[in-house]
Design an enzyme around this catalytic site. Structure first.
Site, PDB file in Angstrom:
ATOM      1  N   HIS A   1       0.861  -1.185   0.000  1.00 36.83           N
ATOM      2  CA  HIS A   1       0.000   0.000   0.000  1.00 36.83           C
ATOM      3  C   HIS A   1       0.896   1.234   0.000  1.00 36.83           C
ATOM      4  O   HIS A   1       1.733   1.410   0.889  1.00 36.83           O
ATOM      5  CB  HIS A   1      -0.935   0.002   1.209  1.00 36.83           C
ATOM      6  CG  HIS A   1      -2.006  -1.040   1.123  1.00 36.83           C
ATOM      7  ND1 HIS A   1      -2.454  -1.753   2.209  1.00 36.83           N
ATOM      8  CD2 HIS A   1      -2.718  -1.506   0.062  1.00 36.83           C
ATOM      9  CE1 HIS A   1      -3.407  -2.596   1.825  1.00 36.83           C
ATOM     10  NE2 HIS A   1      -3.570  -2.471   0.518  1.00 36.83           N
TER      11      HIS A   1
ATOM     12  N   GLU B   1       1.959   3.825   2.956  1.00 38.38           N
ATOM     13  CA  GLU B   1       2.517   3.288   4.195  1.00 38.38           C
ATOM     14  C   GLU B   1       4.048   3.319   4.142  1.00 38.38           C
ATOM     15  O   GLU B   1       4.713   2.286   4.111  1.00 38.38           O
ATOM     16  CB  GLU B   1       1.953   1.875   4.413  1.00 38.38           C
ATOM     17  CG  GLU B   1       0.440   1.892   4.578  1.00 38.38           C
ATOM     18  CD  GLU B   1      -0.211   0.512   4.499  1.00 38.38           C
ATOM     19  OE1 GLU B   1       0.525  -0.505   4.495  1.00 38.38           O
ATOM     20  OE2 GLU B   1      -1.455   0.443   4.430  1.00 38.38           O
TER      21      GLU B   1
ATOM     22  N   ARG C   1      -3.233   5.025  -1.931  1.00 33.68           N
ATOM     23  CA  ARG C   1      -3.116   3.675  -1.382  1.00 33.68           C
ATOM     24  C   ARG C   1      -2.837   2.610  -2.448  1.00 33.68           C
ATOM     25  O   ARG C   1      -2.025   1.717  -2.243  1.00 33.68           O
ATOM     26  CB  ARG C   1      -4.414   3.324  -0.646  1.00 33.68           C
ATOM     27  CG  ARG C   1      -4.567   1.859  -0.237  1.00 33.68           C
ATOM     28  CD  ARG C   1      -5.956   1.658   0.370  1.00 33.68           C
ATOM     29  NE  ARG C   1      -6.325   0.260   0.532  1.00 33.68           N
ATOM     30  CZ  ARG C   1      -6.167  -0.435   1.655  1.00 33.68           C
ATOM     31  NH1 ARG C   1      -5.628   0.138   2.711  1.00 33.68           N
ATOM     32  NH2 ARG C   1      -6.548  -1.693   1.723  1.00 33.68           N
TER      33      ARG C   1
ATOM     34  N   HIS D   1       2.789  -3.804   6.913  1.00 33.72           N
ATOM     35  CA  HIS D   1       1.857  -2.718   6.624  1.00 33.72           C
ATOM     36  C   HIS D   1       1.940  -1.674   7.734  1.00 33.72           C
ATOM     37  O   HIS D   1       2.674  -1.821   8.701  1.00 33.72           O
ATOM     38  CB  HIS D   1       0.426  -3.259   6.560  1.00 33.72           C
ATOM     39  CG  HIS D   1       0.158  -4.191   5.427  1.00 33.72           C
ATOM     40  ND1 HIS D   1      -0.592  -3.837   4.331  1.00 33.72           N
ATOM     41  CD2 HIS D   1       0.542  -5.482   5.211  1.00 33.72           C
ATOM     42  CE1 HIS D   1      -0.673  -4.854   3.498  1.00 33.72           C
ATOM     43  NE2 HIS D   1       0.010  -5.872   4.002  1.00 33.72           N
TER      44      HIS D   1
ATOM     45  N   GLU E   1       0.968  -4.893  11.113  1.00 29.56           N
ATOM     46  CA  GLU E   1       0.637  -3.466  10.999  1.00 29.56           C
ATOM     47  C   GLU E   1       1.545  -2.733  11.979  1.00 29.56           C
ATOM     48  O   GLU E   1       1.408  -2.895  13.191  1.00 29.56           O
ATOM     49  CB  GLU E   1      -0.832  -3.218  11.336  1.00 29.56           C
ATOM     50  CG  GLU E   1      -1.833  -3.835  10.375  1.00 29.56           C
ATOM     51  CD  GLU E   1      -2.053  -3.005   9.118  1.00 29.56           C
ATOM     52  OE1 GLU E   1      -1.482  -1.886   9.042  1.00 29.56           O
ATOM     53  OE2 GLU E   1      -2.778  -3.468   8.229  1.00 29.56           O
TER      54      GLU E   1
END
Length: 413
Positions: A175, A178, A233, A304, A379
């Site tokens: 993405h 990020e 994104r 992520h 994440e």
């Protein structure tokens, strides 16, 4: 004088593209199902962009709100006595502040620099320099070429010429917005290459495993975050639709319940899954690279941001994989080691329960289709104070804790 001119050009590039002056990131904490429904209706009615999604009651949901809608959004929630907090008061100011802290250079860097985020050209130049400096340890290959013609590069770090050792796969930046993800991949590469022969733990790790690391899985989208829209994104494939939209979410494009929950068939959506599984070069790059390595891949990591989560399959169903107890055990070891570095709290568990349902993801595909028994999606920092705009001074601590968690998980396996 030249430094000032370069800085002004960088700022001009940001301010001449999509801007977010006056946009706020508002954190909303629904405590009941009724409050969650009110929030969801408000987001849909006002067509707001969610930075995080509600996965259980009592957990904050971050929403990007344009200045024209701030009053109506906040007053509507406050009228229902739903807790709200403004986390970022001016998104564009934060973007420009981060650009202003960059150190301009007259030439592309050739060595790792974790004090700032880097453009795609800078990252690829650094990878070239690392491959040249550590030619007995590092080699690279192009996993695919994007729609806009950019290579998706993978660095192989191995202490041997033979391809016989088990493999650890790590990909970052699927993405585009990020940035911390790609920065942490660079940090991990730096520690592996500089530490071999001088750090006993790194040396033992590389004498046991080969690493295949994809630092920028979505280079077209990443480049677009520097040139046009910092919060972009998806990739940059022309996805069509009535509004002539661009971009497909590569992490909704894998053949793991393709088109299922947590995806969209609307080309303008941030979670648009595309026309078919593996229609996109980015998902193809991960698939083809992992499949080429075959049964040698023992652990699959995809990094992520943000929310501070360590997740296992599945995302497309609440059912658990057959070896969930084992993946959960390894996740706990990784998270415990990660927390021990800087005290950064992480939650761990399966994707659907920990964050939200999301079909077509790479982690589920790695477990189901590629047969990798340990597949993890992380994440990284933070929990919304900066969100996708994590300051560059947090690159090193984020890299330190993430690498500690990954190494502990590898050792636990």
């Amino acid at each position: 004088m030249r430094t000032t001119a370069l800085l002004l050009l960088a700022l001009a590039a940001v301010t001449s593209a999509v801007t977010y002056h006056g946009y706020k990131v508002v954190s909303v904490t629904p405590r009941t199902t009724a409050e969650a429904q009110v929030l969801q209706k408000a987001v849909q009615l006002l067509q707001l962009q969610q930075w995080t999604h509600p996965h259980r009651l009592g957990v904050p949901v971050d929403v990007l709100v344009p200045p024209s809608l701030v009053y109506v959004f906040l007053s509507g929630l406050q009228a229902k006595h739903i807790p709200v907090q403004v986390k970022i008061t001016d998104v564009q100011a934060l973007i420009e502040e981060q650009v202003a802290t960059r150190t301009p250079s007259t030439s592309l860097p050739r060595a790792f620099d974790h004090t700032q985020y880097h453009t795609l050209d800078e990252i690829y130049s650094i990878l070239d320099g690392v491959e040249a400096d550590y030619n007995s340890l590092v080699s690279s290959y192009t996993a695919a070429t994007t729609y806009e013609g950019r290579p998706i590069r993978v660095l192989k770090v191995s202490s041997e010429e033979s391809d016989t050792k088990p493999v650890i796969w790590i990909d970052c930046g699927i993405h585009a917005r990020e940035w911390i993800s790609s920065a942490v991949c660079q940090y991990i590469l730096d520690q592996l290459t500089s530490g071999y022969g001088s750090n006993s733990d790194v040396t033992a790790l590389l004498d046991t495993y080969d690493f295949h690391i994809m630092p920028v899985t979505n280079p077209d989208g990443y480049e677009f975050t520097w040139s046009d829209d910092r919060l972009w994104r998806k990739n940059r494939f022309p996805s069509g639709g009535a509004l002539n939209c661009h971009g497909i979410d590569p992490n909704r494009n894998f053949d793991s319940d393709f088109g299922g929950p947590g995806t969209s068939d609307q080309p303008c959506s941030d979670i648009y899954h595309g026309t078919a599984a593996f229609s996109e070069k980015e998902s193809q790059a991960v698939r083809d690279s992992v499949q080429a390595l075959g049964s040698r891949v023992k652990i699959f990591f995809t990094l992520h941001a943000y929310s501070q989560l360590w997740m296992t399959p599945y995302g497309y169903t609440y059912d658990l994989p057959d070896n969930y107890d084992e993946q959960y055990r390894v996740s706990k070891v990784g998270v415990d080691a990660l927390i021990a570095v800087h005290g950064t709290e992480f939650i761990y568990g399966n994707i659907a329960d920990v964050i939200y349902m999301a079909a077509g993801g790479s982690t589920d595909w790695a477990y189901d289709a590629a047969g990798i028994q340990y597949a993890f999606a992380l994440e990284l920092r933070d929990q919304g104070s900066y969100g996708f705009l994590l300051p560059p001074e947090q690159i090193v601590p984020t890299g330190e804790e993430t690498l500690a968690g990954i190494v502990a998980a590898i050792n636990a396996v």
